[in-house]
Scaffold this motif. Sequence first.
Motif, PDB file in Angstrom:
ATOM      1  N   THR A   1       0.958  -1.190  -0.085  1.00  0.00           N
ATOM      2  CA  THR A   1       0.030   0.051   0.006  1.00  0.00           C
ATOM      3  C   THR A   1       0.895   1.182  -0.079  1.00  0.00           C
ATOM      4  OG1 THR A   1      -1.570  -1.277   1.215  1.00  0.00           O
ATOM      5  CG2 THR A   1      -1.744   0.980   1.301  1.00  0.00           C
ATOM      6  N   GLU A   2       2.016   1.318   0.700  1.00  0.00           N
ATOM      7  CA  GLU A   2       2.865   2.496   0.834  1.00  0.00           C
ATOM      8  C   GLU A   2       3.430   2.798  -0.494  1.00  0.00           C
ATOM      9  OE1 GLU A   2       2.811   4.481   3.472  1.00  0.00           O
ATOM     10  OE2 GLU A   2       1.522   2.968   4.524  1.00  0.00           O
ATOM     11  N   LEU A   5       0.828   4.518  -2.641  1.00  0.00           N
ATOM     12  CA  LEU A   5       0.521   5.790  -2.213  1.00  0.00           C
ATOM     13  C   LEU A   5       1.686   6.504  -2.952  1.00  0.00           C
ATOM     14  CD1 LEU A   5      -1.212   5.254   1.263  1.00  0.00           C
ATOM     15  CD2 LEU A   5      -2.302   6.192  -0.951  1.00  0.00           C
ATOM     16  N   ALA A   6       2.940   5.972  -2.577  1.00  0.00           N
ATOM     17  CA  ALA A   6       4.263   6.833  -2.864  1.00  0.00           C
ATOM     18  C   ALA A   6       4.268   7.142  -4.540  1.00  0.00           C
ATOM     19  CB  ALA A   6       5.212   6.136  -2.656  1.00  0.00           C
ATOM     20  N   HIS A   9       1.601   9.943  -5.015  1.00  0.00           N
ATOM     21  CA  HIS A   9       2.142  11.359  -4.411  1.00  0.00           C
ATOM     22  C   HIS A   9       3.376  12.008  -5.316  1.00  0.00           C
ATOM     23  CE1 HIS A   9      -0.706  11.579  -1.199  1.00  0.00           C
ATOM     24  NE2 HIS A   9      -0.428  10.315  -0.684  1.00  0.00           N
ATOM     25  N   THR A  77      -7.623  -0.853   0.953  1.00  0.00           N
ATOM     26  CA  THR A  77      -6.678  -0.176   2.053  1.00  0.00           C
ATOM     27  C   THR A  77      -6.468   1.249   1.172  1.00  0.00           C
ATOM     28  OG1 THR A  77      -5.889  -2.047   2.804  1.00  0.00           O
ATOM     29  CG2 THR A  77      -4.380  -0.215   3.201  1.00  0.00           C
ATOM     30  N   ARG A  81      -6.853   4.845   3.035  1.00  0.00           N
ATOM     31  CA  ARG A  81      -5.667   5.958   3.227  1.00  0.00           C
ATOM     32  C   ARG A  81      -5.553   7.076   2.370  1.00  0.00           C
ATOM     33  NH1 ARG A  81      -0.511   2.171   4.617  1.00  0.00           N
ATOM     34  NH2 ARG A  81      -1.358   0.722   6.176  1.00  0.00           N
TER      35      ARG A  81
END
Length: 170
Positions: A1-2, A5-6, A9, A77, A81
Amino acid sequence: TEVGLALIHGPPAGCDGTDWPGGWPQEAAQQRLATTSTAPDGSKTYSRRVGLPGNPQLPESLAALCSLLAHRKFCVTFVDRGGVKALLALPKGQLTHNGFNRCLFGVSQVSQAMERLLAPPASSAGVWAARCVAAALEALDGGHDHARRHASLFLSLSFPFPAVLDAFDA
């Protein structure tokens, strides 16, 4: 998930050793992020400006995210987030039309993710539904066939949700 999102972003602030403010610049949606300079012998040399590991570009980042959104748990997820909010904040351009709409379609394929996106208070759900519908309608007006296809699929899977239907009627 990180990782997902990275990718959305964009590059972090100062990642390339300069005063880069972070995030995806508007030009990332219009052209490849490369700069040209002329060598002393007159030939052009290219150097990348974005300093993420592996040096991804925005279209490739969206394609990777689309692949991840096919997994139900990741998709839920991602929505929890704030991934859809970050997705809607991406710069729009010729390189991102298809990937952006593929990501919206990927989210709409997972009903739990759509329920969580539209589950906050009614006023907030209406805002996010309106922004998603506006993005899909903008893609339907655009000239990219694949983006139109994914936008229409997003709308067809989203109409069972009252907030989306209300945003479409507005």
